[in-house]
Design an enzyme around this catalytic site. Structure first.
Site, PDB file in Angstrom:
ATOM      1  N   TYR A 165       0.824  -1.210   0.000  1.00 53.91           N
ATOM      2  CA  TYR A 165       0.000   0.000   0.000  1.00 53.91           C
ATOM      3  C   TYR A 165       0.860   1.262   0.000  1.00 53.91           C
ATOM      4  CZ  TYR A 165      -3.658   3.187   1.770  1.00 53.91           C
ATOM      5  OH  TYR A 165      -4.541   4.222   1.965  1.00 53.91           O
ATOM      6  N   LYS A 169       1.000   4.069  -2.964  1.00 60.41           N
ATOM      7  CA  LYS A 169       0.635   5.463  -2.706  1.00 60.41           C
ATOM      8  C   LYS A 169       1.788   6.410  -3.047  1.00 60.41           C
ATOM      9  CE  LYS A 169      -3.590   4.886  -1.388  1.00 60.41           C
ATOM     10  NZ  LYS A 169      -4.668   5.297  -2.324  1.00 60.41           N
TER      11      LYS A 169
END
Length: 303
Positions: A165, A169
């Site tokens: 993640y 991002k």
């Protein structure tokens, strides 16, 4: 202020959580909204409920289902928006999910699936939006374009339990900064938000208690608090704001400072390759006994 009458907005992952609130915000400002979510029964029902809510207060909205990271589904999303409303002016990439594990426990599939949905999901839709706006510009058409990406403070703090993640991002932020530089000559703005909010992603696992709604008082992690910034960045008044990254939650908006070169040292022996001794002797001044590693000092887990 913030009048989007006649504008067309696509919001991915807009059936629930942040995407839903962002879609409602844009619709209240007058935009016609295309609600995108995955073609699964629960997601479809939630997306259709958001459409009906918008129509209930006099807005215009449709739902288009599909995988945000699939090239064909993204093309269908844009073609449906163009066929129905005649244009696309605003793209809010929001869709995503988590598969949290530490790096030594994470499988290939857990890494790839999260990077695919977040990073590739942003990419394919950004490609379609920027291509459309560029073609409009080359054709001499008037253009109104606002691109808003969703990143996370996990990128900044290197969330230890989210290597997939956090990496995705970081990629989203870098990609959006590049798009901002490319598109500003057309009058198109591209910006990034890093929201802290209670969503399906934070309602699971150890973060659930931290993002829990208070028994009374102001609910800082209500996703409604994020939506006004999206509405503002999509507005005519924000036409000069591009290439920025915002952390938003509760009653606070925090503008990130760009990464920059900091302290530097030149080789004291002149223009030649460093030696190990030279590096140690020089860098020890900075990394001295009082130095502590730059680790996560974040008090509330990023979302």
């Amino acid at each position: 202020m913030g009048d989007l009458t006649g504008k067309v907005a696509i919001v991915t992952g807009a059936g629930r959580g942040l995407g839903r609130e962002e879609a409602l915000q844009l619709a209240r400002q007058g935009a016609r909204v295309v609600i995108n979510d995955i073609n699964l029964p629960a997601a479809e029902a939630a997306a259709q409920a958001t459409v009906e809510e918008i129509r209930g207060f006099g807005g215009e909205a449709i739902a288009v289902f599909g995988d945000c990271a699939d090239t064909g589904d993204s093309e269908k999303l844009f073609s449906t928006a163009l066929d129905t409303f005649g244009n696309v002016n605003i793209l809010v990439n929001n869709a995503g999910f988590c598969r949290d594990k530490t790096i030594f426990s994470m499988s290939d599939e857990e890494f790839d699936s999260v990077v695919r949905v977040h990073l590739r999901g942003h990419f394919v839709n950004m490609r379609n939006a920027t291509k459309l706006w560029r073609e409009q510009a080359k054709g001499g058409q008037p253009i109104y374009g606002r691109l808003i990406s969703t990143s996370s403070e996990a990128m900044i703090f290197g969330s230890a339990g989210q290597p997939n993640y956090a990496a995705a991002k970081a990629g989203i932020t870098a990609m959006t900064m590049g798009a901002a530089q490319l598109m500003i000559k057309y009058g198109i703005t591209c910006n990034v938000i890093m929201p802290r909010a209670r969503t399906d992603m934070t309602n699971q696992g150890p973060t659930a208690a931290l993002f829990k709604a208070p028994d009374n008082g102001f609910d800082a992690f209500n996703p409604e608090n994020v939506a006004p910034l999206v509405g503002y960045l999509a507005s005519p008044e924000a036409g000069h704001i591009a290439g920025e990254v915002f952390v938003v939650w509760g009653s606070r908006v925090n503008i990130l400072q760009r990464p920059r070169l900091d302290v530097f040292y030149d080789n004291p022996e002149g223009a030649r390759k460093w030696t190990l001794d030279g590096l140690h002797n020089t860098l020890s001044d900075y990394f001295n006994a009082e130095h502590t590693p730059v680790l996560d000092g974040f008090s509330v887990p990023p979302q």
